[in-house]
Design a protein around this motif. Sequence first.
Motif, short mmCIF file in Angstrom:
data_model
loop_
_atom_site.label_atom_id
_atom_site.label_comp_id
_atom_site.label_asym_id
_atom_site.label_seq_id
_atom_site.Cartn_x
_atom_site.Cartn_y
_atom_site.Cartn_z
N GLY A 132 0.98 -1.19 -0.11
CA GLY A 132 -0.02 0.07 -0.14
C GLY A 132 0.90 1.36 0.10
N ARG A 195 1.69 4.03 -7.42
CA ARG A 195 0.31 3.62 -7.76
C ARG A 195 -0.13 2.37 -6.83
N ASP A 196 -1.30 2.32 -6.33
CA ASP A 196 -1.71 1.32 -5.57
C ASP A 196 -3.20 1.10 -5.38
N VAL A 197 -3.67 -0.06 -5.24
CA VAL A 197 -5.03 -0.04 -4.92
C VAL A 197 -5.38 0.25 -3.58
N ARG A 198 -4.61 0.25 -2.59
CA ARG A 198 -4.78 0.47 -1.26
C ARG A 198 -3.98 1.51 -0.86
N ALA A 199 -4.68 2.69 -0.21
CA ALA A 199 -4.05 3.81 0.38
C ALA A 199 -3.95 3.51 2.02
N LEU A 273 -6.12 10.23 -3.77
CA LEU A 273 -6.45 8.90 -4.23
C LEU A 273 -6.72 8.82 -5.67
N SER A 278 -6.08 4.39 -6.13
CA SER A 278 -6.62 3.65 -4.94
C SER A 278 -7.89 3.33 -5.12
N VAL A 281 -9.33 2.35 1.17
CA VAL A 281 -8.52 3.22 2.02
C VAL A 281 -8.47 2.32 3.53
#
Length: 497
Positions: A132, A195-199, A273, A278, A281
């Motif tokens: 993340g 870059r990441d799907v989870r913040a 975001l 992301s 969260v």
Amino acid sequence: MPKRIAVIDIGSNSARLVIYQRTSRYGFHLIVQQKSRVRIGEGAYERGGHLQPVGLRRAYGALQSFAHTLREYKVRKTHCVATSALRDAPNRSEFITKVRRELGINIRVIDGTKEAFYGAVAAVNLLPVEEGITVDIGGGSADLARIRNGRIEETFSLRLGTVRIKELFTDRGRSVGEAQRYIREILETLPESFRDVRAIGIGGTARALSRGIILRRRYPFEKIHAFEYSVKKERAYLEALTSAKKEELSALFIKKNRHDTIREGALIFLEILRKLGSKKVLSSGVGVREGVFLSDLLRNDRLHFPPGINPSLRSIKDRFDLLGLPEGNKQRIGRRLFDTLAVEFGGAPKHRKLLEYALSLSNIGKMLTIYKEHQHAFYIASQELNYGFTHRQMLTIALLLRSKGDTLYYRPLYRRYRKLLPSKKKIKWLSFIYTLTLILHENSSEASIAFDWEGEKLRIDSDRPLYLAHEEIATLEKPANFTIELHDHCQSIYGSD
């Protein structure tokens, strides 16, 4: 390392003091938390970063009070860090010298990448996360760190903060659209690797937004740390905050002490975001202060807790399990019983691990009063199992601790938290395994016990007498219709009834 360690964090918007009490090598808990909205950076961003007298007076007064607290609690080691407002200020030296000379507090000014690093140290050690990007929006900067495989790979700092945007745009009557374009322009400097799907939301702004979502959704577990939400589902709410009038913010579940800057914070967060791509969260109740503390605590451990060490479990055991009873056989009994019955209810390794945690904490309620030990154990676990666990894991462990022989699980609690718990079937079987393990172990902590499941019968064989266990098993609630046969040394001596 001293028993009590303090961390002071001087930000653009507020100054905070926390004091941690160490209970063992890796166990600790928070005993003091003080905060003052010093707004040390007030008026600075439109004056070339120069700190103004009103902000300096407030900051000095807060630090003076903190110094008194440090003396009262006999703190032997204090870390004091200052972030955006002081590092941007050409006139910071005079203030730092005055505080050191008159209050005995040494202020260390850290840059944005160091601030991001400390937040990430806290996240990788105290959140259930391996991947993340941490996002910490302060008054003067937004600091990010990229985490991969549980390691901090990259940090970056942006000159985007709530107070900075407020003074440059809101206070001057400039539109949200203008502020948004400015933020997007700054975000163009962020490396493509971020870059990441989870913040991972760190700091006061992220916590305030998470709290609003929790209240708005009537989420059953009012704990911000490790709370996770979908960006898509909450986007409309976050966008509403950016354009809301100040008098409307309370109705949007924002505390009054956040009304001044939450609109700017929500705008910055939404844009970050979007830039990160992301989709969810993960909320953090820890940040820079915990990162500073852990960087000291774990300085000889490569800034990571050793494998198998969870600081929440360690701290709970240190403070609430003072009996010193042997536990090795209890865990062996629990694992054997779980493995014997797992196929009946779809038990997986993750469920066995939660059972092991619950068994490890099974005595914590006794130190308050034995008559309500199950209630005490549930409360302690639900409140103190903070670090390294998801909400689902916290509540499952706590509910197992609430189990009693004649009641497998406490139904009102299950109904309250059912959306965050395993299925009722799994809870019943796990509670049964937990309770039966304790019955067998407490009758003989040295017995070698074997189990055999024959479809409608659970056979238990022990090489030691378990006389009282016969009576307790007879009244034990079961998760399904089957019989229990206990064969122990008593029967070979006295014969069976």
